[in-house]
Design a protein around this motif. Structure first.
Motif, PDB file in Angstrom:
ATOM      1  N   ASP A 266     -36.342   8.932   4.003  1.00 40.33           N
ATOM      2  CA  ASP A 266     -35.628   9.463   2.855  1.00 40.33           C
ATOM      3  C   ASP A 266     -36.312  10.703   2.281  1.00 40.33           C
ATOM      4  O   ASP A 266     -35.650  11.662   1.892  1.00 40.33           O
ATOM      5  CB  ASP A 266     -35.493   8.386   1.774  1.00 40.33           C
ATOM      6  CG  ASP A 266     -34.410   8.726   0.761  1.00 40.33           C
ATOM      7  OD1 ASP A 266     -33.418   9.370   1.148  1.00 40.33           O
ATOM      8  OD2 ASP A 266     -34.563   8.342  -0.414  1.00 40.33           O
ATOM      9  N   VAL A 267     -37.658  10.684   2.232  1.00 40.32           N
ATOM     10  CA  VAL A 267     -38.353  11.843   1.680  1.00 40.32           C
ATOM     11  C   VAL A 267     -38.223  13.040   2.625  1.00 40.32           C
ATOM     12  O   VAL A 267     -38.020  14.174   2.173  1.00 40.32           O
ATOM     13  CB  VAL A 267     -39.837  11.516   1.385  1.00 40.32           C
ATOM     14  CG1 VAL A 267     -40.655  11.399   2.660  1.00 40.32           C
ATOM     15  CG2 VAL A 267     -40.442  12.581   0.478  1.00 40.32           C
ATOM     16  N   CYS A 268     -38.300  12.821   3.928  1.00 41.84           N
ATOM     17  CA  CYS A 268     -38.119  13.921   4.887  1.00 41.84           C
ATOM     18  C   CYS A 268     -36.686  14.457   4.818  1.00 41.84           C
ATOM     19  O   CYS A 268     -36.455  15.670   4.829  1.00 41.84           O
ATOM     20  CB  CYS A 268     -38.438  13.445   6.303  1.00 41.84           C
ATOM     21  SG  CYS A 268     -40.177  13.033   6.583  1.00 41.84           S
ATOM     22  N   PHE A 269     -35.740  13.518   4.749  1.00 39.96           N
ATOM     23  CA  PHE A 269     -34.334  13.890   4.656  1.00 39.96           C
ATOM     24  C   PHE A 269     -34.072  14.706   3.396  1.00 39.96           C
ATOM     25  O   PHE A 269     -33.361  15.715   3.427  1.00 39.96           O
ATOM     26  CB  PHE A 269     -33.487  12.612   4.663  1.00 39.96           C
ATOM     27  CG  PHE A 269     -32.020  12.850   4.509  1.00 39.96           C
ATOM     28  CD1 PHE A 269     -31.311  13.567   5.458  1.00 39.96           C
ATOM     29  CD2 PHE A 269     -31.332  12.333   3.422  1.00 39.96           C
ATOM     30  CE1 PHE A 269     -29.948  13.776   5.320  1.00 39.96           C
ATOM     31  CE2 PHE A 269     -29.972  12.538   3.277  1.00 39.96           C
ATOM     32  CZ  PHE A 269     -29.274  13.256   4.224  1.00 39.96           C
ATOM     33  N   ALA A 270     -34.675  14.308   2.279  1.00 40.75           N
ATOM     34  CA  ALA A 270     -34.467  15.007   1.013  1.00 40.75           C
ATOM     35  C   ALA A 270     -35.022  16.427   1.059  1.00 40.75           C
ATOM     36  O   ALA A 270     -34.361  17.388   0.631  1.00 40.75           O
ATOM     37  CB  ALA A 270     -35.110  14.220  -0.127  1.00 40.75           C
ATOM     38  N   VAL A 271     -36.246  16.569   1.585  1.00 40.10           N
ATOM     39  CA  VAL A 271     -36.880  17.890   1.630  1.00 40.10           C
ATOM     40  C   VAL A 271     -36.099  18.834   2.542  1.00 40.10           C
ATOM     41  O   VAL A 271     -35.792  19.976   2.170  1.00 40.10           O
ATOM     42  CB  VAL A 271     -38.340  17.760   2.106  1.00 40.10           C
ATOM     43  CG1 VAL A 271     -38.928  19.138   2.378  1.00 40.10           C
ATOM     44  CG2 VAL A 271     -39.178  17.035   1.058  1.00 40.10           C
ATOM     45  N   VAL A 272     -35.754  18.356   3.758  1.00 43.30           N
ATOM     46  CA  VAL A 272     -35.014  19.209   4.694  1.00 43.30           C
ATOM     47  C   VAL A 272     -33.637  19.550   4.146  1.00 43.30           C
ATOM     48  O   VAL A 272     -33.161  20.693   4.252  1.00 43.30           O
ATOM     49  CB  VAL A 272     -34.902  18.509   6.067  1.00 43.30           C
ATOM     50  CG1 VAL A 272     -33.976  19.296   6.995  1.00 43.30           C
ATOM     51  CG2 VAL A 272     -36.272  18.354   6.702  1.00 43.30           C
ATOM     52  N   ARG A 273     -32.980  18.559   3.537  1.00 45.94           N
ATOM     53  CA  ARG A 273     -31.641  18.783   2.982  1.00 45.94           C
ATOM     54  C   ARG A 273     -31.679  19.859   1.901  1.00 45.94           C
ATOM     55  O   ARG A 273     -30.839  20.764   1.873  1.00 45.94           O
ATOM     56  CB  ARG A 273     -31.111  17.472   2.398  1.00 45.94           C
ATOM     57  CG  ARG A 273     -29.700  17.577   1.815  1.00 45.94           C
ATOM     58  CD  ARG A 273     -29.264  16.269   1.168  1.00 45.94           C
ATOM     59  NE  ARG A 273     -30.037  15.962  -0.030  1.00 45.94           N
ATOM     60  CZ  ARG A 273     -30.866  14.944  -0.143  1.00 45.94           C
ATOM     61  NH1 ARG A 273     -31.077  14.150   0.880  1.00 45.94           N
ATOM     62  NH2 ARG A 273     -31.512  14.723  -1.280  1.00 45.94           N
ATOM     63  N   ARG A 274     -32.649  19.775   1.017  1.00 45.69           N
ATOM     64  CA  ARG A 274     -32.730  20.743  -0.084  1.00 45.69           C
ATOM     65  C   ARG A 274     -33.081  22.133   0.431  1.00 45.69           C
ATOM     66  O   ARG A 274     -32.517  23.137  -0.020  1.00 45.69           O
ATOM     67  CB  ARG A 274     -33.754  20.265  -1.110  1.00 45.69           C
ATOM     68  CG  ARG A 274     -33.297  19.015  -1.856  1.00 45.69           C
ATOM     69  CD  ARG A 274     -34.429  18.309  -2.561  1.00 45.69           C
ATOM     70  NE  ARG A 274     -33.972  17.059  -3.178  1.00 45.69           N
ATOM     71  CZ  ARG A 274     -34.789  16.141  -3.674  1.00 45.69           C
ATOM     72  NH1 ARG A 274     -36.098  16.313  -3.624  1.00 45.69           N
ATOM     73  NH2 ARG A 274     -34.295  15.044  -4.213  1.00 45.69           N
ATOM     74  N   LEU A 275     -34.020  22.200   1.377  1.00 42.58           N
ATOM     75  CA  LEU A 275     -34.385  23.505   1.929  1.00 42.58           C
ATOM     76  C   LEU A 275     -33.206  24.141   2.664  1.00 42.58           C
ATOM     77  O   LEU A 275     -32.989  25.353   2.584  1.00 42.58           O
ATOM     78  CB  LEU A 275     -35.586  23.358   2.872  1.00 42.58           C
ATOM     79  CG  LEU A 275     -36.931  23.043   2.203  1.00 42.58           C
ATOM     80  CD1 LEU A 275     -38.006  22.803   3.263  1.00 42.58           C
ATOM     81  CD2 LEU A 275     -37.360  24.169   1.256  1.00 42.58           C
ATOM     82  N   SER A 276     -32.435  23.314   3.389  1.00 50.77           N
ATOM     83  CA  SER A 276     -31.289  23.837   4.137  1.00 50.77           C
ATOM     84  C   SER A 276     -30.201  24.369   3.211  1.00 50.77           C
ATOM     85  O   SER A 276     -29.385  25.196   3.618  1.00 50.77           O
ATOM     86  CB  SER A 276     -30.709  22.744   5.042  1.00 50.77           C
ATOM     87  OG  SER A 276     -30.137  21.693   4.275  1.00 50.77           O
ATOM     88  N   HIS A 277     -30.197  23.888   1.961  1.00 48.55           N
ATOM     89  CA  HIS A 277     -29.226  24.369   0.978  1.00 48.55           C
ATOM     90  C   HIS A 277     -29.839  25.443   0.070  1.00 48.55           C
ATOM     91  O   HIS A 277     -29.235  25.827  -0.939  1.00 48.55           O
ATOM     92  CB  HIS A 277     -28.717  23.212   0.118  1.00 48.55           C
ATOM     93  CG  HIS A 277     -27.771  22.299   0.840  1.00 48.55           C
ATOM     94  ND1 HIS A 277     -28.195  21.277   1.657  1.00 48.55           N
ATOM     95  CD2 HIS A 277     -26.405  22.269   0.887  1.00 48.55           C
ATOM     96  CE1 HIS A 277     -27.149  20.641   2.151  1.00 48.55           C
ATOM     97  NE2 HIS A 277     -26.058  21.228   1.710  1.00 48.55           N
TER      98      HIS A 277
END
Length: 377
Positions: A266-277
């Motif tokens: 979840d933490v990896c998903f959150a960081v990558v998701r936010r950076l991608s946006h």
């Protein structure tokens, strides 16, 4: 007592069970008192944005009861050496930080620096990852000796897991239940390798969570807040350094990531998701795994149940993996990586796309560890 295959003495099993019971009783008994204290000091979560799932003010400093249960069992059942004292001192700092954060909603950067300081205290006391097993089973070098890198790598591990557990603290009983499953998994693995002290500490942590859960299940009467979520992450990360990372096999590289797989994902998903946006990776949103399950139509109880099952499967996989050889471990790791990639794409393409960030109760931007202030756990 110190190698795989060694038979545990009966008293060791009793120590483990007694630690679990003591922690559960103390945690359960102290939770109502902590609830009253939370209201008096103003540690109450008032729902003011769409990210919060509750509709009325709820006390949020319940993690203090978990801390009381854990410490009571440890002081009674474990002989403290320098490393364990360092772990406890760091945990105390994390809990004090969490208390102030639950009351005053502290800024992100000072909290992060204090977390690093707490981790450094634990690491300097002897809790450090000095050797990592080489995941390449075909290499002539079976281990990586970290040398001077052991301190920064261990600090990164502890701080990352501390915040990863806090990150999933978004539904009633979610972070506490997942932590219970993870601690129980580490307990079983420690017993397999006859690491009695590690087993007792994980039994104490699981027991403290079990004692708190009746008050935390949906609809929750009290949340554990940052006080509890960061404490649970800190203890599991630090104890794993003295347990699973110490084994000179491939499992010491894989198992910790399985045991704590859900918060890590979840933490990896959150960081990558936010950076991608194009967003700040520390900016809270409503795109976590548990939020997406809710957006898919699950109720809170159903979403928590699904994530419990996932965490339990990962934990069971970790336990089974400890009985296998290096080849099985590598195959299993590749299979899990493939499953993670598929899950990642499903969540990226699925409903629950990032929604505009809502204003926090304190009006400040918060880091991932702050997201436990959804008012859950």
């Amino acid at each position: 007592m110190n190698g795989f295959g060694t038979i545990l003495a009966p008293q060791d099993i009793w120590y483990v069970l007694l630690a679990l019971v003591i922690a559960a009783v103390v945690s359960c008994a102290s939770t109502p008192l902590v609830k009253v204290l939370s209201v008096k000091v103003g540690a109450v979560d008032v729902p003011k944005d769409a990210r919060r799932m509750h509709d009325h003010p709820i006390p949020r400093m319940g993690g203090l009861a978990i801390f009381f249960g854990f410490v009571a069992a440890i002081l009674l059942m474990v002989q403290l050496d320098t490393a364990k004292k360092g772990m406890l001192l760091g945990a105390v700092i994390i809990v004090v930080l969490g208390i102030f954060d639950d009351i005053y909603a502290l800024p992100a950067k000072p909290k992060f620096l204090i977390q690093i300081a707490a981790a450094l205290i634990a690491v300097i006391a002897g809790n450090r990852i000095e050797v990592l097993s080489n995941p390449n089973i075909f290499s002539d070098n079976p281990v990586w000796k970290l040398g001077a890198l052991s301190i920064p790598i261990t600090v990164i591990w502890i701080v990352a897991i501390t915040n990863a557990v806090n990150l999933i603290d978004g539904l009633d009983g979610l972070a506490c239940g997942v932590s219970t499953i993870s601690a129980a998994t580490m307990l079983v693995i420690a017993l397999r390798f006859c690491e009695v002290d590690v087993a007792v500490m994980m039994a104490a942590l699981a027991g403290a969570c079990i004692g708190f859960l009746p008050y935390n299940f949906n609809p929750a009467k009290i949340f554990m807040g940052d006080t509890g979520a960061t404490f649970l992450g800190f203890v599991m990360a630090t104890v794993s350094v003295n347990g699973m990372f110490k084994q000179y096999t491939i499992i010491s590289f894989v198992v910790p990531f399985l045991v704590l797989g859900l918060p890590i994902f979840d933490v990896c998903f959150a960081v990558v998701r936010r950076l991608s946006h194009g967003q700040n990776p520390m900016k809270p949103d409503r795109g976590h795994v548990h939020h997406r399950l809710i957006d898919m139509g699950f109720s809170q109880k159903q979403a928590v149940g699904v994530l419990y099952v996932i965490s339990a499967i990962l934990g069971l996989s970790a336990v089974v993996l400890t009985a296998g050889g290096a080849e099985k471990a590598m195959i299993f790791l590749l299979a899990m990586a493939a499953a993670a990639v598929i899950a990642w794409k499903v969540f990226l393409a699925g409903p629950g796309q990032d929604k505009p960030n809502e204003t926090q109760a304190d009006g400040e931007e918060q880091p991932p560890e702050k997201e436990g202030k959804d008012g859950h756990g």
